[in-house]
Scaffold this active site. Sequence first.
Site, short mmCIF file in Angstrom:
data_model
loop_
_atom_site.label_atom_id
_atom_site.label_comp_id
_atom_site.label_asym_id
_atom_site.label_seq_id
_atom_site.Cartn_x
_atom_site.Cartn_y
_atom_site.Cartn_z
N THR A 103 -13.08 -0.83 59.21
CA THR A 103 -13.93 -1.46 60.29
C THR A 103 -14.23 -2.88 59.93
O THR A 103 -14.70 -3.21 58.79
CB THR A 103 -15.20 -0.80 60.61
OG1 THR A 103 -14.88 0.64 60.99
CG2 THR A 103 -16.01 -1.69 61.58
N HIS A 160 -9.11 9.98 63.99
CA HIS A 160 -10.24 9.74 62.73
C HIS A 160 -10.92 11.07 63.06
O HIS A 160 -12.24 11.26 63.72
CB HIS A 160 -11.10 8.42 63.02
CG HIS A 160 -11.80 8.11 61.93
ND1 HIS A 160 -12.18 8.94 60.77
CD2 HIS A 160 -12.52 6.95 61.57
CE1 HIS A 160 -12.62 8.15 59.88
NE2 HIS A 160 -13.14 7.06 60.35
N TYR A 188 -17.81 10.70 62.04
CA TYR A 188 -17.65 10.60 63.30
C TYR A 188 -17.45 11.61 64.11
O TYR A 188 -17.56 12.81 63.51
CB TYR A 188 -16.48 9.40 63.50
CG TYR A 188 -16.91 8.07 62.56
CD1 TYR A 188 -18.28 7.48 63.03
CD2 TYR A 188 -16.34 7.94 61.66
CE1 TYR A 188 -18.87 6.49 62.33
CE2 TYR A 188 -16.72 6.62 60.99
CZ TYR A 188 -17.97 6.08 61.20
OH TYR A 188 -18.33 5.05 60.49
N ASN A 203 -22.35 9.33 56.66
CA ASN A 203 -23.02 9.48 57.97
C ASN A 203 -24.00 10.72 58.21
O ASN A 203 -23.93 11.55 59.30
CB ASN A 203 -22.14 9.20 59.13
CG ASN A 203 -21.89 7.79 59.42
OD1 ASN A 203 -22.68 6.77 59.36
ND2 ASN A 203 -20.67 7.29 59.67
N ASN A 257 -15.40 10.90 57.94
CA ASN A 257 -16.50 9.82 57.73
C ASN A 257 -17.78 10.05 58.67
O ASN A 257 -18.55 9.38 58.99
CB ASN A 257 -16.07 8.32 58.07
CG ASN A 257 -14.96 7.84 56.82
OD1 ASN A 257 -13.95 7.98 57.04
ND2 ASN A 257 -15.70 7.53 55.88
#
Length: 362
Positions: A25, A175, A180, A235, A178
């Site tokens: 990102t 994805h 998400y 996260n 992480n």
Amino acid sequence: MTTAFDPIDLSGLRLPNRIAMAPMTRSRAYGPGNSPTASTAAYYAQRAGAGLIISEGVQPSAVGQGYPDTPGLHSEEQVAAWREVTDVVHAEGGRIFAQLMHAGRIGHPDLLPGDLVNVAPSPVAAAGTIYTHEGPQDFVTPRELTDAEVVETIGEFVSAARNAVAAGFDGVELHGANGYLIQQFLAPNTNVRTDRWGGSDEARARFAVEVVKAVAAEIGAGRTALRISPGHHYNDISEPAPEATYTALVRELEPLGLAYLHILEGAPGHRELTLTLRKLFGGTVVLNAATDGPTGPDALALIEDGTADLLSYGALFLANPDLPQRLATGGPFNAPDPTTFFGGDDKGYLDYPALDAAAVVA
């Protein structure tokens, strides 16, 4: 002995080396409607010497956005802008996959248009804060997706994958890492559902499997890949016993003939699970290896010993646009500047120097 500098066939796409640029990102989608700019095109073109570029996370829908100024692939203007990026990468001899990233509960309504709110498999808020244009704010409790909305979300991934192909990408990476949305379905602390999308290891893996299958049916399995991070705590994810969930997931994926499986290791102690999943998958495995600090030259041995087929480099590729050449010559390496990772202008984006021709030859 196979080395990181040998070519490899990726579902018919010839890669000249086995060094991949990991998705990172950068929060610089300043074009209309969160679209990439000419600077984005230059950034990726500088790194076209990678065996494979995997783009920064690209939201498949407006509600999938998790951070300020991240790009999408859900509008005509975004597709047109990404076409300019892929065209210049291909002109420089590169290959590029789009990473489709739905942030799920990671984000904030202030980052979303209209009255949209963050969604997730279950109404479980992440601990911590998220940066917005108004400054840091606490994560909110997401709205739980209904069964029908889960199916609609799968359709958003399919539409974005179709847009990625129209924009000239060579394929897409979904994805699932992480913390998400896809991993939120996989993890027991973020998915407390008891319907067909949760309640067991196989049910928690179902969303990931159905997204992969639907995208592969739309654009071809050879242009479809998945990134996972078993046991990674990023996260506010908790996967205390990831083996059962991820072996169930990979067993479902193995027959599909995907382009690759991209494994982000959470810690060096996860190597045993990495090797188990590699054996189960059977196809091409890209590894973002767990190391002390940014992945460096020492990781090249993981290609030689067969642990992985490709290695993905993040921060080191950000700071070294000609990273495969530098790895081949043993450096030197530019040091990444974390203060310019997210947002800002072209400083720390386009101004990392490449080796001059004499240094490359030497």
